[in-house]
Motif scaffolding. Structure first.
Motif, short mmCIF file in Angstrom:
data_model
loop_
_atom_site.label_atom_id
_atom_site.label_comp_id
_atom_site.label_asym_id
_atom_site.label_seq_id
_atom_site.Cartn_x
_atom_site.Cartn_y
_atom_site.Cartn_z
N PRO A 26 0.83 -1.21 0.00
CA PRO A 26 0.00 0.00 0.00
C PRO A 26 0.87 1.26 0.00
CG PRO A 26 -0.82 -1.60 1.60
CD PRO A 26 0.50 -2.12 1.12
N THR A 27 0.35 2.32 -0.59
CA THR A 27 1.13 3.55 -0.74
C THR A 27 0.38 4.74 -0.15
OG1 THR A 27 0.18 3.92 -2.93
CG2 THR A 27 2.26 2.72 -2.83
N GLY A 28 1.10 5.88 -0.11
CA GLY A 28 0.55 7.08 0.52
C GLY A 28 -0.50 7.79 -0.30
N LYS A 29 -0.44 7.65 -1.64
CA LYS A 29 -1.40 8.31 -2.51
C LYS A 29 -1.98 7.31 -3.51
CE LYS A 29 -0.28 13.24 -2.56
NZ LYS A 29 0.03 14.39 -3.44
N PHE A 30 -3.15 7.67 -4.04
CA PHE A 30 -3.79 6.84 -5.04
C PHE A 30 -2.92 6.75 -6.29
CE2 PHE A 30 -6.21 6.73 -8.98
CZ PHE A 30 -6.91 5.55 -8.83
N HIS A 31 -2.76 5.55 -6.82
CA HIS A 31 -2.12 5.38 -8.12
C HIS A 31 -2.39 3.97 -8.63
CE1 HIS A 31 1.11 3.14 -6.05
NE2 HIS A 31 1.41 2.65 -7.24
N GLY A 32 -2.07 3.77 -9.90
CA GLY A 32 -2.24 2.46 -10.51
C GLY A 32 -1.24 2.24 -11.63
N ASP A 33 -1.06 0.97 -11.97
CA ASP A 33 -0.16 0.59 -13.05
C ASP A 33 -0.78 -0.55 -13.83
OD1 ASP A 33 2.49 2.06 -12.11
OD2 ASP A 33 1.72 1.01 -10.35
N VAL A 34 -0.50 -0.58 -15.13
CA VAL A 34 -0.91 -1.68 -16.00
C VAL A 34 0.31 -2.09 -16.81
CG1 VAL A 34 -2.40 -2.43 -17.88
CG2 VAL A 34 -3.29 -0.85 -16.16
N TRP A 35 0.61 -3.40 -16.81
CA TRP A 35 1.73 -3.94 -17.58
C TRP A 35 1.18 -4.92 -18.61
CZ3 TRP A 35 1.73 -3.95 -12.19
CH2 TRP A 35 2.63 -3.08 -11.57
N SER A 36 1.60 -4.78 -19.84
CA SER A 36 1.17 -5.71 -20.89
C SER A 36 2.36 -6.06 -21.76
CB SER A 36 0.06 -5.09 -21.74
OG SER A 36 0.52 -3.93 -22.41
N SER A 37 2.40 -7.30 -22.26
CA SER A 37 3.51 -7.72 -23.11
C SER A 37 3.08 -8.84 -24.03
CB SER A 37 4.70 -8.17 -22.26
OG SER A 37 4.39 -9.36 -21.55
N TYR A 38 3.82 -8.97 -25.12
CA TYR A 38 3.62 -10.07 -26.07
C TYR A 38 4.99 -10.46 -26.60
CZ TYR A 38 2.21 -12.84 -30.08
OH TYR A 38 2.05 -13.87 -30.97
N GLY A 39 5.19 -11.78 -26.81
CA GLY A 39 6.51 -12.18 -27.26
C GLY A 39 6.55 -13.56 -27.87
N SER A 40 7.74 -14.09 -27.94
CA SER A 40 8.01 -15.38 -28.59
C SER A 40 7.11 -16.48 -28.06
CB SER A 40 9.48 -15.76 -28.37
OG SER A 40 10.36 -14.82 -28.93
N TYR A 41 6.77 -17.40 -28.95
CA TYR A 41 5.93 -18.55 -28.63
C TYR A 41 4.55 -18.12 -28.14
CZ TYR A 41 10.57 -20.48 -29.05
OH TYR A 41 11.82 -20.78 -29.51
N ASN A 42 4.09 -16.99 -28.71
CA ASN A 42 2.73 -16.51 -28.46
C ASN A 42 2.49 -16.25 -26.97
OD1 ASN A 42 0.25 -15.71 -29.56
ND2 ASN A 42 -0.69 -17.70 -29.14
N GLN A 43 3.54 -15.82 -26.26
CA GLN A 43 3.40 -15.55 -24.83
C GLN A 43 2.78 -14.16 -24.61
OE1 GLN A 43 3.91 -17.23 -22.08
NE2 GLN A 43 4.87 -19.11 -22.86
N ARG A 44 1.66 -14.16 -23.89
CA ARG A 44 0.93 -12.92 -23.58
C ARG A 44 0.81 -12.77 -22.07
NH1 ARG A 44 -3.55 -15.75 -26.72
NH2 ARG A 44 -2.03 -17.39 -26.30
N ASP A 45 1.10 -11.59 -21.58
CA ASP A 45 1.05 -11.34 -20.14
C ASP A 45 0.38 -10.00 -19.88
OD1 ASP A 45 2.44 -12.63 -17.55
OD2 ASP A 45 2.37 -10.45 -17.33
N LEU A 46 -0.51 -9.95 -18.91
CA LEU A 46 -1.20 -8.72 -18.52
C LEU A 46 -1.31 -8.67 -17.01
CD1 LEU A 46 -2.82 -6.19 -19.47
CD2 LEU A 46 -4.87 -7.63 -19.37
N ALA A 47 -0.94 -7.54 -16.41
CA ALA A 47 -0.99 -7.40 -14.95
C ALA A 47 -1.33 -5.95 -14.61
CB ALA A 47 0.34 -7.79 -14.31
N PHE A 48 -1.85 -5.76 -13.39
CA PHE A 48 -2.18 -4.40 -12.95
C PHE A 48 -2.07 -4.32 -11.44
CE2 PHE A 48 -6.20 -6.39 -12.02
CZ PHE A 48 -6.68 -5.68 -10.91
#
Length: 816
Positions: free
Chosen positions: A225-247
Motif C-alpha cells: 500500500p502507498t501514501g497516494k492513489f495510483h495504478g499501473d498496467v503492464w502488458s507484453s507479447y513475445g516469442s511462442y505466443n506468450q501474452r502477459d497482462l498485470a495491474f
C-alpha cells in the motif's frame, strides 16, 4: 513529497531507524538517543539525499528541511508516494551492511532483466550460488531452486540433496508446505506483483527462522500500500505466443487505512513442440490484496493471495539417438533425441501428454503494537491451502493398467506466530514462538480406462495411495543482540523445535473400485504384507511419531571502519523429513526410523559500504565464506512411475559468495553476484551400498550473474534505459538412476546474455527484452537413465531438459 524513505543511522553503532514522509512531505523520528547521526533519503527518480554529522543532544529536537534533486536524465515525474508507514519495505544498503548475516537483496532493476513472463524461480536465479532447473519458459511451470547446493521445489527427476530445505515466505508469511516441506515455484507466477526479493543464506537468526530454514530463506515481498492513489498496467507479447497482462491499484491513505489490489495472468506456448504441432501450452493467474491500518506507532494489516498455474509438461529428451525410443513408441519410428528429432523437440500429443496444475491460497493478518518506548509485540496468523494436480492421459511408454495418472495431493495449514522485542541499554532481546497445524493428503491414482479405471476409480493392476498426515510444528526462540560497545555486536540465540506427526490412510473411503480389485497390504513397522492384484502405496497400519531438539546459534559483527564491517557465526537447524509421495516414511519406510536432519552452518565475511561522490558514490560489496554440514538426511528419489527410492546420507558444502552494487554516476547502476563452491557426500547409502566421498549432484562449481543499467537522453529529449545482464552456470555433476546414487559425470557449463530497453514517457513506457540473445543451446538438467522412463531393457544413456533458446518480448506499461 509523500512516501520518501528516511533512514537515520547512528555513526558509531550503525543502528538504523526508518520512517517515511506523510502526504505533506513531513517526517518525524522520535525517541532518538543522543549521538552523531547520518540521514539518507530515497525516492524513485531522484538523487539520494545524504547529510552527515547531525549532532543530537539530550532533550533536543532537530528540524531539517530537505529538497530532493531530480536525476539529470529523468523527465518530469508525477510522485505517487511509494511507501506508507507499516508496510514491508526493501532493506536498505545500510541495513544489509549492518547485518551479521549473508543477505542479498534483488531489486526491480535486477528482476526486470528476466523479461515479463518470469516467475519466482527465475527471480531467485539472480542470487549468488543459485541454480534453477525446470521444463518451461514462464512462471506457470515448475522448477527446482537451489542455493549453495541446498534445494527446494520440484522440477526434475530427483538426485537433489537436501530437497525441500529452503524456506520461502510471501510478505513475511511462510508458504512452504509444512508436511512435505515442498514449495512449488508456480504458485508465484507473476513477477510484476513482486516488489523485491530478499535472500538470506544459512538458517538465519533463531527469531526469524521457520521450519525449513536449512540452506537459507527467500522472501518475496509483494507490492505494498502507498501514501497516494495510483495504478499501473503492464502488458507484453513475445516469442511462442506468450501474452502477459498485470495491474495494481493503490487507494492511498484514508482515515489511517491504505490498501492495494493487484493481479496478473499469462498465456502462451512452450519453446518445445512435437511433430504434430503440439506446443505444450501453459497459463497462470494470480490475485493479491492487502489493507493496512496505521495508528500512532502501531499497525494492523489483512492480506489475501490466490494463484493458479498449469502447463503441459514436455518430457525429458535423450541427448543421443537410441533406436528403441521413437516419436510414436513403435519400432522403426522417428528416433526421439536432441541429435535426431531436434534439440527442442518433444513427443506428439497422442504419444504423451501430462498437464500439471498448482494452486495456492493464503489469508493472513498481522498486528504490530508499540507497548512502550522499549517494547513491541507482533503477532501474525494465517490460513494456507495448497493443491497439486497432475493429469496424464497418454503415455506410449507406460501402456497397461497404469497408463493414465490422476495425482491430486492437497494441504490445509493454519498457523500463528508471536514475537516480542525489548530494547535495553546494550541489548536488543527477542522472544518468539509459533504453532502450525497441517493436514496433508497424498491422493494419487494410476489407472486405465479400458479396465474400468478413472480419476476416482481403481482398476485391477493399477496403483493408488490416499495417505493422511496430520502434523503439528512448534518452535520457541530467544536471542539477544548484545553490543557491549558501539563497534561490536554479538547475537547469541537458541531455539527449541518440535514436530508431531500422525499417519492414517483411507483409500477405501476416497476411491471407487472396479470389480475384482484386491489391494496389496503392507505395514512397514511390523513388516506384515498381503499380496493383491493392485498396488496400494500407503501403509495399512496407523502410526504416530514426535521428535524435538535444540538449535543453538551465535553471530557477531565488528565495525572496523565506518565503511568496513567483519562478521561471522555458527548456526544449527533441525528439519523434519519430507512426507507423502509414493513411498518414504510411514508408507514404505518404518516410521520408527523417523529422525531429524541437522544442518551445521558456519560463515565468515566482510562488507564494504560507501556513500559520497565519485565512482563509489553508493557502493556495497560483500564476500562471505561458508561451510555447511548437512547430517542425517532422508534422501527420497522420485521415479517416473510414482515410486520412491529412499537413501540416507550426509553432505558437506563449502564455498564463497560475493555480491556488488554501485551507482558510479547517477544514471548508471551496476550489479554482480558470484559463487564458487564444492560439495560432496561424507556419507551416502542406498540399497545397502555406500557412495561416500561422491560429489553432490547439481551443485555448480561457479555461478555468475552481472549486469549494468544505463539511463540517458537521446534525440528530441527522449530517455532511453538499456540494461544488459549475463548469467553463467558452471559444470555440475549429474545423478545416476541406474544405481540411485551420484556420479562423477558432469554437465557442460553454459551462459546466457539478456538485453532489454525501456523508453519512459510521462504516463506510459515502452519495453523490449531479448533473452539468450546469442541463442546458445544448452541443457539445464541432465541425468543418467536406468531405462525405466522409456521402458528400454537397459539404461546408462543421458536424458535432459533443454534451456530456452533466444526469445523476444515487447510491452506497453501505463502509470496513473
Amino acid at each position: 513529497m509523500p512516501g520518501a524513505q528516511i533512514t537515520l543511522t547512528e555513526a558509531s553503532t550503525h543502528t538504523a531507524t526508518r520512517a517515511t514522509t506523510d502526504a505533506n512531505g513531513d517526517f518525524q523520528v522520535t525517541n532518538v538517543a543522543p549521538g552523531t547521526y547520518s540521514l539518507l533519503i530515497n525516492q524513485s527518480d531522484f538523487d539520494m539525499y545524504r547529510q552527515s554529522n547531525i549532532q543530537i543532544q539530550p532533550g533536543q529536537t532537530v528540524s531539517l528541511s530537505v529538497t530532493l534533486t531530480l536525476h539529470p536524465v529523468s523527465q518530469t515525474v508525477e510522485v505517487h508516494g511509494d511507501i506508507t508507514p507499516g508496510v514491508n519495505v526493501m532493506p536498505s544498503e545500510q541495513e544489509v551492511f549492518a547485518s551479521d548475516e549473508q543477505i542479498r537483496v534483488l531489486d526491480r532493476k535486477q528482476i526486470d532483466t528476466l523479461g515479463p513472463i518470469a516467475g519466482a524461480a527465475q527471480m531467485v536465479s539472480l542470487a549468488p550460488g543459485a541454480n534453477v532447473t525446470g521444463y518451461g519458459n514462464s512462471g506457470a511451470t515448475k522448477y527446482t531452486v537451489s542455493l549453495n547446493g541446498i534445494s527446494q521445489g520440484w522440477g526434475g527427476y530427483g538426485g537433489y540433496t537436501g530437497g525441500a530445505s529452503l524456506n520461502i515466505t510471501f510478505d513475511g508469511f511462510p508458504i512452504v508446505d509444512p508436511a512435505t516441506d515442498l514449495w512449488q515455484s508456480a504458485t508465484l507466477p507473476q513477477t510484476q506483483l513482486i516488489q523485491n526479493v530478499n535472500v538470506v543464506y544459512g538458517p538465519g537468526d533463531p527469531i526469524d527462522r521457520w521450519y525449513a530454514n536449512v540452506g537459507g530463506s527467500i522472501e518475496f515481498t509483494p507490492l505494498q500500500p502507498t501514501g497516494k492513489f495510483h495504478g499501473d498496467v503492464w502488458s507484453s507479447y513475445g516469442s511462442y505466443n506468450q501474452r502477459d497482462l498485470a495491474f495494481d491499484l493503490a487507494s492511498g491513505v484514508y482515515n489511517g487505512w491504505s490498501a492495494i489490489v493487484a493481479a496478473g495472468g499469462n498465456l502462451g506456448d512452450d519453446f518445445r513442440s512435437g511433430p504434430d504441432g503440439f506446443n505444450n501450452p501453459s497459463k497462470d493467474y494470480a490475485v493479491y490484496s492487502k489493507a493496512l491500518k496505521t495508528f500512532e506507532d502501531s499497525s494492523f494489516d489483512l492480506g489475501g493471495y490466490f494463484a493458479h498455474s498449469g502447463g503441459y509438461r514436455a518430457q525429458v529428451i535423450p541427448m543421443t539417438a537410441n533406436p528403441l525410443i521413437t516419436m510414436n513408441g513403435q519400432p522403426g519410428g522417428v528416433v526421439y533425441s536432441q541429435a535426431t528429432s531436434g534439440f527442442y523437440s518433444s513427443l506428439p500429443y497422442d504419444s504423451y501428454n501430462k498437464y500439471d496444475t498448482n494452486e495456492m491460497g493464503n489469508i493472513n493478518g498481522r498486528f504490530n503494537v508499540k507497548l512502550d518506548d522499549s517494547t513491541r509485540i507482533e503477532d501474525q496468523a494465517w490460513y494456507m491451502y495448497v493443491r497439486r494436480l497432475h493429469d496424464r492421459l497418454n503415455d506410449v511408454y507406460n501402456l497397461g493398467p497404469q497408463v493414465d495418472e490422476w495425482n491430486n495431493p492437497h494441504t490445509y495449514t493454519v498457523g500463528d506466530q508471536v514475537d516480542v522485542t525489548k530494547s535495553l541499554s546494550g541489548n536488543l532481546i527477542n522472544v518468539g514462538a509459533y504453532f502450525i497445524h497441517t493436514m496433508y493428503n497424498s491422493r494419487n491414482n494410476f489407472y486405465d480406462p479400458l479396465l474400468g479405471g478413472s480419476y476416482d476409480t481403481v482398476n485391477i493392476g493399477g496403483k493408488i495411495r490416499s495417505s493422511y498426515f496430520n502434523q503439528d510444528d512448534f518452535a520457541v526462540a530467544l536471542q539477544d543482540d548484545f553490543h557491549p560497545y558501539s563497534k561490536l555486536h554479538i547475537t547469541p540465540g537458541i531455539r527449541y523445535v518440535g514436530f508431531d506427526v500422525g499417519y492414517s490412510q483411507a483409500p477405501l473411503q476416497d476411491f471407487n473400485f472396479a470389480p475384482g480389485v484386491m489391494l496389496s497390504q503392507f505395514c512397514p513397522s511390523t513388516q506384515f504384507s498381503l499380496a493383491g492384484n493392485t498396488k496400494n502405496q500407503g501403509a495399512i497400519c496407523d502410526n504416530h511419531q514426535n521428535r524435538s531438539g535444540v538449535e543453538p546459534s551465535v553471530n557477531a559483527s565488528y565495525y572496523v571502519l565506518p565503511w568496513l564491517t567483519l562478521y561471522g557465526g555458527f548456526m544449527e537447524a533441525l528439519r523434519a523429513p519430507e512426507l507423502g509421495g509414493g513411498g518414504g516414511l510411514f508408507q514404505s519406510v518404518d516410521p520408527n526410523s523417523y529422525h531429524l536432519a541437522r544442518q551445521i552452518y558456519e560463515q565468515g565475511g566482510f562488507k564494504i559500504h560507501t556513500e559520497g561522490s565519485g565512482p563509489l558514490r553508493t557502493m556495497i560489496f560483500g564476500a562471505a565464506f561458508y561451510h555447511e554440514d548437512y547430517k542425517y538426511q532422508e534422501i527420497d528419489i522420485p521415479l517416473s512411475n510414482g515410486d520412491v527410492i529412499s537413501a540416507n546420507g550426509s553432505s558437506v558444502y563449502h564455498g564463497l559468495n560475493v555480491f556488488f552494487d554501485d551507482d558510479p554516476i547517477s544514471s548508471v547502476h551496476v550489479f554482480a553476484n558470484l559463487n564458487f563452491e564444492k560439495a560432496s557426500y561424507s556419507n551416502y547409502v542406498v540399497s545397502g551400498l555406500a557412495y561416500n566421498g561422491s560429489p553432490v549432484p547439481y551443485v555448480p562449481a561457479q555461478t555468475l550473474d552481472a549486469g549494468v543499467y544505463y539511463s540517458f537522453k537521446a534525440f528530441h529529449r527522449l530517455t532511453l534505459e538499456p540494461t544488459g545482464e549475463f548469467q553463467f552456470i558452471g559444470t555440475q555433476n549429474v545423478f545416476d538412476n541406474t544405481v540411485g546414487a551420484p556420479s562423477n559425470q558432469t554437465m557442460a557449463a553454459y551462459g546466457t546474455l539478456n538485453l532489454s530497453l525501456k523508453i519512459p514517457f510521462k504516463h506510459f513506457e515502452l519495453t523490449f527484452a531479448g533473452l539468450n540473445v546469442l541463442n546458445n543451446g544448452y541443457n539445464v538438467y541432465e541425468f543418467i537413465s536406468s531405462g525405466g522412463y522409456f521402458g528400454t531393457p537397459t539404461g546408462g544413456y543421458m536424458l535432459a531438459y533443454p534451456g530456452a533458446p533466444f526469445t523476444a518480448y515487447g510491452g506497453v506499461n501505463f502509470h496513473f
